[in-house]
Enzyme design. Structure first.
Site, short mmCIF file in Angstrom:
data_model
loop_
_atom_site.label_atom_id
_atom_site.label_comp_id
_atom_site.label_asym_id
_atom_site.label_seq_id
_atom_site.Cartn_x
_atom_site.Cartn_y
_atom_site.Cartn_z
N ASP A 1 -2.43 12.10 -12.20
CA ASP A 1 -2.67 11.07 -11.17
C ASP A 1 -3.73 10.10 -11.67
OD1 ASP A 1 -0.93 12.33 -9.43
OD2 ASP A 1 -2.48 13.17 -8.14
N ARG B 1 4.42 6.80 -13.56
CA ARG B 1 4.67 6.68 -12.12
C ARG B 1 3.93 5.42 -11.67
NH1 ARG B 1 1.25 10.57 -8.92
NH2 ARG B 1 2.86 12.16 -9.12
P1 FDA Z 1 2.31 0.02 1.63
O1 FDA Z 1 0.93 0.59 1.75
O2 FDA Z 1 2.46 -1.44 1.51
O3 FDA Z 1 3.16 0.57 2.81
C1 FDA Z 1 4.52 0.21 3.02
C2 FDA Z 1 5.06 0.97 4.22
O4 FDA Z 1 5.10 2.37 3.90
C3 FDA Z 1 4.20 0.88 5.47
O5 FDA Z 1 4.49 -0.23 6.22
C4 FDA Z 1 4.56 2.19 6.17
O6 FDA Z 1 5.79 2.09 6.81
C5 FDA Z 1 4.74 3.14 5.03
N1 FDA Z 1 3.47 3.85 4.71
C6 FDA Z 1 2.68 3.66 3.63
N2 FDA Z 1 1.63 4.51 3.65
C7 FDA Z 1 1.77 5.24 4.77
C8 FDA Z 1 1.01 6.27 5.35
N3 FDA Z 1 -0.12 6.73 4.81
N4 FDA Z 1 1.44 6.80 6.52
C9 FDA Z 1 2.59 6.36 7.10
N5 FDA Z 1 3.34 5.38 6.60
C10 FDA Z 1 2.95 4.83 5.44
N6 FDA Z 1 -2.37 6.19 -5.58
C11 FDA Z 1 -3.28 6.22 -6.57
O7 FDA Z 1 -4.21 5.42 -6.56
N7 FDA Z 1 -3.16 7.12 -7.60
C12 FDA Z 1 -2.12 8.00 -7.67
O8 FDA Z 1 -2.05 8.78 -8.62
C13 FDA Z 1 -1.15 7.96 -6.63
N8 FDA Z 1 -0.07 8.82 -6.64
C14 FDA Z 1 0.94 8.63 -5.71
C15 FDA Z 1 2.09 9.42 -5.78
C16 FDA Z 1 3.13 9.20 -4.91
C17 FDA Z 1 4.39 10.00 -5.04
C18 FDA Z 1 3.03 8.17 -3.92
C19 FDA Z 1 4.15 7.87 -2.99
C20 FDA Z 1 1.87 7.45 -3.81
C21 FDA Z 1 0.81 7.68 -4.67
N9 FDA Z 1 -0.37 6.96 -4.57
C22 FDA Z 1 -1.31 7.05 -5.58
C23 FDA Z 1 -0.67 6.18 -3.34
C24 FDA Z 1 -0.27 4.75 -3.47
O9 FDA Z 1 -1.13 4.10 -4.37
C25 FDA Z 1 -0.35 4.01 -2.12
O10 FDA Z 1 -1.64 4.06 -1.62
C26 FDA Z 1 0.59 4.57 -1.06
O11 FDA Z 1 1.81 4.99 -1.60
C27 FDA Z 1 0.89 3.51 0.02
O12 FDA Z 1 1.50 2.39 -0.56
P2 FDA Z 1 3.05 2.01 -0.39
O13 FDA Z 1 3.57 1.71 -1.74
O14 FDA Z 1 3.77 3.06 0.32
O15 FDA Z 1 3.06 0.62 0.35
#
Ligand code: FDA
Length: 307
Positions: free
Chosen positions: A132, A185
């Protein structure tokens, strides 16, 4: 919104609140929306259930920033047990580790040794370790460690990294990782970063995420797009379709408990999905980062709690 996000990220470092919540039954109940459970068996049970729905898993034994070598080795031991259990129970799962949990802030050599041993173990059992990405103070050292381990004999297919689209440097980092053939990732990024290193507004982060998605999909290496953002997912699907990239050549990843509907839909459409399943007693910082991403979760949880 930005204020709420900063507040939750600031709270993720609050020790008294952390101590209180991690030790209270209320905390355990609240966290259950995003955490598989407190024990290794909980994680394996959830992994089997997620597998049964056609999705792969990455297991995260929660914890970060350990303060002694003993703690770092204890954290690693849980991951060794996980790798063995994944093999014996024939789960479709790999592991996600954080280098600060492996002692990075105490000694880089210690973290590299521990991560190397885990990658070695994964390699022997045909498995994979995802490292990560944490806050930007640690980006370079994390990249250096993963690149060195990846270059070691036998570890080529057993270790990969995470790149955060919110960092300005990520495009250059991805070029380098692709040249080395390292699995990435891609995520947006979950930490509070200064404007000097990271895009401040969502539209710039999204634009960069889409750009980096294209670079990853075009490469022959198997990468992962980690997001719940339907726009990012649609952009990836369109790019893959336009460039004749088969659905088996990459995977989408999402967090346990978030957008289960979307996870299922992607599987039905024939895409690969991996769910990131965190477990363990040290759930507080992870939990707070999830609230920071979507402060509306607080209302949702309070409602469920009262029900
Ligand atoms: P965004 O935040 O723009 O959200 C888009 C939509 O997704 C929202 O409108 C909502 O519908 C839904 N959503 C997003 N987050 C939600 C929540 N917490 N609860 C409910 N709904 C939610 N970060 C990092 O810094 N280092 C890492 O190693 C990782 N590893 C990682 C692994 C995996 C498998 C995932 C999915 C994510 C990570 N992350 C991470 C976290 C990542 O950086 C990010 O903070 C979150 O995925 C939220 O961003 P989105 O891409 O979902 O988009």
């Amino acid at each position: 919104m930005a204020i709420l996000r900063s507040t939750f990220i600031a709270l993720s470092h609050n020790r008294p609140l952390r101590r209180f919540l991690e030790q209270s039954p209320i905390g355990a109940r609240l966290s259950s929306r995003f955490i598989a459970g407190m024990k290794l068996e909980d994680a394996l049970r959830v992994a089997a259930a997620v597998n049964a729905q056609g999705m792969a898993v990455s297991l995260d034994s929660l914890g970060e920033s350990v303060t002694s070598e003993f703690e770092a080795h204890r954290a690693a031991e849980i991951y060794h047990q996980l790798l063995d259990a994944i093999s014996t129970q024939k789960l479709n799962a790999n592991i996600s580790i954080k280098l600060t949990q492996m002692g990075l802030e105490l000694s880089q050599a210690l973290a590299e040794r521990i991560a190397g041993d885990l990658a070695q173990h994964a390699s022997k059992s045909g498995n994979f370790v995802r490292v990560d990405m944490e806050d930007s103070r640690l980006t370079q050292v994390t990249l250096d460690i993963v690149r060195r381990l990846h270059a070691r004999a036998g570890l080529r297919n057993s270790i990969g990294i995470v790149i955060q689209a919110y960092l300005y440097r990520s495009e250059a980092d991805i070029e380098q990782l692709l040249a080395d053939g390292i699995r990435v990732r891609l995520c947006k990024g979950a930490y509070r970063e200064p404007h000097t290193v990271a895009f401040a507004n969502k539209s710039s982060v999204d634009k960069n995420f889409a750009l980096l998605t294209g670079k990853l999909l075009e490469s022959p290496v198997y990468h992962a797009l980690a997001t719940h953002d339907e726009k990012m997912i649609e952009a990836a699907k369109t790019f893959a379709a336009q460039h004749g990239i088969d659905r088996s050549r990459f995977e989408f990843q999402m967090l346990y408990g978030i957008r289960r509907d979307l996870q299922r839909r992607l599987i039905q459409e024939g895409y690969r999905v991996r769910v990131y399943v965190p477990f363990g007693t040290q759930w507080y910082p992870y939990f707070m980062r999830r609230l920071a991403e979507r402060p509306a979760n607080v209302l949702f949880m309070v409602k469920n709690f009262l029900r």
